[in-house]
Design an enzyme around this catalytic site. Structure first.
Site, PDB file in Angstrom:
ATOM      1  NE  ARG A   1      -0.633   1.718   5.019  1.00  0.00           N
ATOM      2  CZ  ARG A   1       0.783   1.144   4.675  1.00  0.00           C
ATOM      3  NH1 ARG A   1       1.745   1.421   3.439  1.00  0.00           N
ATOM      4  NH2 ARG A   1       0.996  -0.135   4.970  1.00  0.00           N
TER       5      ARG A   1
ATOM      6  CE  LYS B   1      15.552   4.076   5.266  1.00  0.00           C
ATOM      7  NZ  LYS B   1      14.770   3.006   6.257  1.00  0.00           N
TER       8      LYS B   1
ATOM      9  CE  LYS C   1      -1.685  -2.158   3.593  1.00  0.00           C
ATOM     10  NZ  LYS C   1      -2.532  -2.643   4.506  1.00  0.00           N
ATOM     11  N   GLY C   2       2.583   0.906  -0.326  1.00  0.00           N
ATOM     12  CA  GLY C   2       3.134   2.567   0.470  1.00  0.00           C
ATOM     13  C   GLY C   2       3.028   3.054  -0.774  1.00  0.00           C
TER      14      GLY C   2
ATOM     15  CG  ASP D   1       2.918   0.760   7.165  1.00  0.00           C
ATOM     16  OD1 ASP D   1       4.383   0.460   5.795  1.00  0.00           O
ATOM     17  OD2 ASP D   1       3.089  -0.652   7.860  1.00  0.00           O
TER      18      ASP D   1
ATOM     19  CG  ASP E   1      15.080  -0.180   3.911  1.00  0.00           C
ATOM     20  OD1 ASP E   1      16.461   0.065   4.277  1.00  0.00           O
ATOM     21  OD2 ASP E   1      14.670  -1.334   5.176  1.00  0.00           O
TER      22      ASP E   1
ATOM     23  CD  GLU F   1       7.606  -0.653  -3.037  1.00  0.00           C
ATOM     24  OE1 GLU F   1       7.304   0.328  -2.205  1.00  0.00           O
ATOM     25  OE2 GLU F   1       8.657  -2.118  -2.512  1.00  0.00           O
ATOM     26  CG  ASP F   2       6.803   2.727  -0.101  1.00  0.00           C
ATOM     27  OD1 ASP F   2       8.180   1.475  -0.409  1.00  0.00           O
ATOM     28  OD2 ASP F   2       6.280   2.191   1.189  1.00  0.00           O
TER      29      ASP F   2
HETATM   30  P1  IMP Z   1      13.329  -3.705   0.876  1.00  0.00           P
HETATM   31  O1  IMP Z   1      11.863  -4.847   0.708  1.00  0.00           O
HETATM   32  O2  IMP Z   1      14.154  -3.646   2.290  1.00  0.00           O
HETATM   33  O3  IMP Z   1      13.923  -2.511   0.105  1.00  0.00           O
HETATM   34  O4  IMP Z   1      11.960  -2.540   1.438  1.00  0.00           O
HETATM   35  C1  IMP Z   1      11.388  -1.986   0.712  1.00  0.00           C
HETATM   36  C2  IMP Z   1       9.590  -1.615   2.075  1.00  0.00           C
HETATM   37  O5  IMP Z   1      10.274  -2.144   3.857  1.00  0.00           O
HETATM   38  C3  IMP Z   1       9.410  -0.743   1.248  1.00  0.00           C
HETATM   39  O6  IMP Z   1       8.005  -1.007   0.750  1.00  0.00           O
HETATM   40  C4  IMP Z   1       8.479  -0.426   2.605  1.00  0.00           C
HETATM   41  O7  IMP Z   1       7.654  -1.156   2.792  1.00  0.00           O
HETATM   42  C5  IMP Z   1       9.440  -0.885   3.826  1.00  0.00           C
HETATM   43  N1  IMP Z   1       9.967  -0.319   4.488  1.00  0.00           N
HETATM   44  C6  IMP Z   1      11.622  -0.071   4.327  1.00  0.00           C
HETATM   45  N2  IMP Z   1      11.771   1.502   5.171  1.00  0.00           N
HETATM   46  C7  IMP Z   1      10.877   1.682   5.092  1.00  0.00           C
HETATM   47  C8  IMP Z   1      10.850   3.223   6.287  1.00  0.00           C
HETATM   48  O8  IMP Z   1      12.158   3.805   6.640  1.00  0.00           O
HETATM   49  N3  IMP Z   1       9.671   3.224   6.671  1.00  0.00           N
HETATM   50  C9  IMP Z   1       8.715   2.185   6.631  1.00  0.00           C
HETATM   51  N4  IMP Z   1       8.791   1.168   5.201  1.00  0.00           N
HETATM   52  C10 IMP Z   1       9.966   0.979   4.913  1.00  0.00           C
HETATM   53 MG    MG Z   2       5.169  -0.944   4.421  1.00  0.00          MG
END
Ligand code: IMP
Ligand code: MG
Length: 178
Positions: free
Chosen positions: A163, A129, A41-42, A157, A101, A97-98
């Site tokens: 959100r 990030k 949902k982000g 979130d 990470d 995508e939001d």
């Molecule tokens: P990844 O798979 O580690 O790249 O993470 C991606 C998902 O983790 C994003 O779509 C977010 O839903 C969540 N996420 C990562 N960092 C944050 C943050 O700082 N705040 C909130 N959600 C995060």
């Molecule tokens: Mg999330």
């Protein structure tokens, strides 16, 4: 609303950067068959502002994948909870995508969508990030690089809350230590 942390990116700054991204995407997809794929949902709030800045007859679709649950770190497990409604073979897919990470979510999504034979596949994320990356992901359009802090608002979130905050905030650690 309670004070949940320091503002990292305010509304005017978001708006300005999103209009730049929209103009760039409009240029890049002029003669293409663009499908914007939002990751629920982000990405919803970012996506709805972004598509208004893209001056093309695009279509939109959505996917939902499992990510963090309540915690502030990635489990590495990615599961499709809702798949696309349409076929993407031969289409020009832009994943929206939001935040990127660790990169685990997008790494999985890219491999999955590539196997459906789109004409092209690119990624646009609001936040990145880079210092947290565990697997490489080629992000084509980035709103803002941010430091390694847990942020909420503008679609992001913590435990499904915050959100709806209209800007990006660094979540006060006191809130997740409660
Ligand atoms: P990844 O798979 O580690 O790249 O993470 C991606 C998902 O983790 C994003 O779509 C977010 O839903 C969540 N996420 C990562 N960092 C944050 C943050 O700082 N705040 C909130 N959600 C995060
Ligand atoms: Mg999330």
């Amino acid at each position: 609303m309670e004070k949940i942390g320091q503002v990292l990116i305010d509304e005017p700054t978001l708006k300005k950067r999103i209009s730049e991204l929209g103009a760039q995407i409009t240029e890049d997809y002029r003669d293409k068959d663009l499908i914007v794929v939002g990751i629920l949902k982000g990405a919803v709030i970012f996506l709805s502002d972004l598509v208004k800045e893209i001056d093309l007859p695009l279509s939109m679709d959505f996917m939902a994948v499992s990510s963090y649950g309540l915690s502030t770190h990635s489990s590495g497990v990615v599961r499709i909870l809702k798949d696309l409604d349409q076929e993407i073979e031969g289409k020009d897919v832009l994943i929206v995508e939001d935040i990127v990470d660790t990169g685990l979510t997008l790494h999985y999504l890219v491999e999955n969508l590539k196997s459906r034979k789109p004409n092209s596949l690119k990624i646009c994320c609001c936040l990145d990030k880079p210092s947290r990356r565990e697997v490489p992901v080629n992000v084509d359009y980035v709103g803002f690089d941010i430091p390694d802090e847990f942020v909420v608002g503008y679609g992001l979130d913590y435990g499904e809350k915050y959100r709806n905050i209209p800007h990006i905030c660094v979540l006060d650690p006191a809130i997740y230590k409660k």
